[in-house]
Design an enzyme around this catalytic site. Structure first.
Site, PDB file in Angstrom:
ATOM      1  N   LYS A  99      28.382  43.501  43.967  1.00 22.53           N
ATOM      2  CA  LYS A  99      28.693  43.725  42.564  1.00 22.53           C
ATOM      3  C   LYS A  99      28.730  42.344  41.934  1.00 22.53           C
ATOM      4  O   LYS A  99      29.650  41.564  42.182  1.00 22.53           O
ATOM      5  CB  LYS A  99      30.037  44.436  42.402  1.00 22.53           C
ATOM      6  CG  LYS A  99      30.440  44.545  40.938  1.00 22.53           C
ATOM      7  CD  LYS A  99      31.815  45.135  40.743  1.00 22.53           C
ATOM      8  CE  LYS A  99      32.278  44.803  39.330  1.00 22.53           C
ATOM      9  NZ  LYS A  99      33.598  45.339  39.024  1.00 22.53           N
ATOM     10  N   GLY A 160      40.664  45.652  32.819  1.00 21.62           N
ATOM     11  CA  GLY A 160      42.113  45.814  32.844  1.00 21.62           C
ATOM     12  C   GLY A 160      42.745  46.129  31.501  1.00 21.62           C
ATOM     13  O   GLY A 160      43.970  46.243  31.403  1.00 21.62           O
ATOM     14  N   ALA A 186      34.893  49.143  34.276  1.00 19.55           N
ATOM     15  CA  ALA A 186      35.973  48.397  33.604  1.00 19.55           C
ATOM     16  C   ALA A 186      36.359  48.944  32.234  1.00 19.55           C
ATOM     17  O   ALA A 186      35.513  49.369  31.458  1.00 19.55           O
ATOM     18  CB  ALA A 186      35.641  46.918  33.462  1.00 19.55           C
ATOM     19  N   GLY A 187      37.657  48.916  31.979  1.00 22.41           N
ATOM     20  CA  GLY A 187      38.162  49.246  30.653  1.00 22.41           C
ATOM     21  C   GLY A 187      38.727  50.644  30.497  1.00 22.41           C
ATOM     22  O   GLY A 187      39.333  50.961  29.480  1.00 22.41           O
ATOM     23  N   ASN A 208      39.679  50.151  38.534  1.00 20.98           N
ATOM     24  CA  ASN A 208      40.715  49.645  39.419  1.00 20.98           C
ATOM     25  C   ASN A 208      42.094  49.751  38.762  1.00 20.98           C
ATOM     26  O   ASN A 208      42.950  50.529  39.167  1.00 20.98           O
ATOM     27  CB  ASN A 208      40.401  48.201  39.817  1.00 20.98           C
ATOM     28  CG  ASN A 208      41.296  47.645  40.923  1.00 20.98           C
ATOM     29  OD1 ASN A 208      40.926  46.697  41.590  1.00 20.98           O
ATOM     30  ND2 ASN A 208      42.479  48.198  41.156  1.00 20.98           N
ATOM     31  N   THR A 209      42.279  48.987  37.681  1.00 26.17           N
ATOM     32  CA  THR A 209      43.593  48.905  37.054  1.00 26.17           C
ATOM     33  C   THR A 209      44.111  50.261  36.564  1.00 26.17           C
ATOM     34  O   THR A 209      45.320  50.527  36.653  1.00 26.17           O
ATOM     35  CB  THR A 209      43.554  47.907  35.881  1.00 26.17           C
ATOM     36  OG1 THR A 209      42.945  46.703  36.339  1.00 26.17           O
ATOM     37  CG2 THR A 209      44.937  47.593  35.370  1.00 26.17           C
TER      38      THR A 209
END
Lengths: 256, 73
Positions: A99, A160, A186-187, A208-209
């Protein structure tokens, strides 16, 4: 009916991909990933702690035989660093998957798209399967495919941030512009963001977050599993068009 | 046995014996070779080379592995 995602000849069962950062411990990481049903997990490449060898290794908890390990080049701000980390990831692991991140700015963590394209070009030539973390820019997506990326991973919002999809129209244009799989990366903040990404036609969502940072990460992992699945089903089912006025669902015939 | 050479491992300077290989260094540090990447003076080594390459005075060695991570930073 099988609905597998294929990227560069590799088949993926799950359209939810997850990161392994920010969890309380490896036990929670493992439980969240198992609950999410994800079969692709991202990892970072860092120096081994040589002074304290008592610490567990992530791969003791995440079996590389069961999951596709997707190393990232997180933390790299230059083409040189990103290429170096990608090579180290390949040397540490077993596959050519990477990635690719070339971060442009500490505050936004937006990608340096010029550097990204350059790094992608170098790594593709070296035989890497480059999955680039990119901006929601259709032209950059096209350039990345032109240099040999078998998928592109545009952000929904800053890493995040939990803001959800800030520019759905650009994502749709990316999906029309390139013919490779799109992984929204992301986001994402909550389940509806992930469902929306899939409804728009994304092939997968990477996060992830949103899971690790939730008050109950395991419960959120489950929510994300269903959200991605529901969004995918809705996309394939084909939604009704939006109309300004009502359309009755009950017939007029037979009324008094 | 006195330390004959000084090497830099993951940014830390340490003494070591002369003539030891990368594989021996890893084993001494209690690190499993199959889970790490090793850079010797910015050259990434094949795992097969760990047992062949010896570490010399002043060498910069980086030992890396996978840790938890999503994106960024």
């Amino acid at each position: 009916m099988s609905d597998t995602l294929v990227i560069a000849g590799r088949e993926f069962r799950s359209r939810l991909w997850v990161g392994t950062g920010k969890y309380k411990d490896f036990v929670e990481t493992k439980r969240a990933i198992e609950t999410s049903g994800a079969d692709v997990v991202t990892v970072a490449v860092r120096r081994v702690n040589i002074t304290d060898r008592s610490k567990d290794n992530l791969l003791d908890y995440i079996d590389p035989k069961k999951y596709t390990i997707l190393p990232n080049t997180a933390g790299c701000y230059t083409v040189e660093d990103a290429v170096r980390y990608a090579r180290l990831a390949r040397a540490a692991g077993v596959s050519d998957l990477v990635k690719l991140e070339v971060i442009g700015d500490e505050k936004t963590l937006f990608p340096d798209t010029a550097g990204l394209i350059e790094a992608a070009k170098i790594l593709v030539k070296e035989g890497f399967v480059v999955l680039p973390y990119t901006n929601d820019d259709p032209i950059v997506a096209k350039r990345l495919v032109d240099v040999g990326c078998p998928a592109v991973m545009p952000l929904a919002a800053p890493i995040g941030s939990g803001l959800g999809i800030r520019n759905p129209y650009n994502l749709k244009i990316i999906m029309e512009t390139v013919k490779v799989p799109i992984v929204v990366d992301a986001g994402v903040g909550t389940a509806s963001d992930a469902a929306l990404a899939m409804e728009y036609g994304a092939d997968a969502v990477l996060m992830n977050t949103a899971i690790a940072g939730a008050q109950d990460p395991i419960a959120m992992a489950e929510a994300m599993k269903y959200a991605v699945h529901a969004g995918r089903l809705a996309y394939k089912a084909g939604r009704i068009p939006r109309k300004l006025y009502a359309t009755a669902s009950s017939p007029i015939e037979g009324m008094l | 046995m006195p330390d004959a050479i000084r090497i830099h491992v993951n940014g830390e300077s340490r003494g070591w014996r002369a003539g030891g290989t990368v594989a021996e260094l890893l084993s001494e540090l209690d690190i499993k070779a199959e889970r790490v990447a090793v850079e010797l003076n910015r050259e990434i080594l094949d795992r097969a080379a760990f047992a062949q390459r010896s570490v010399r005075d002043g060498d910069q060695i980086e030992i890396l592995s996978f840790i938890g991570g999503g994106s960024g930073r």
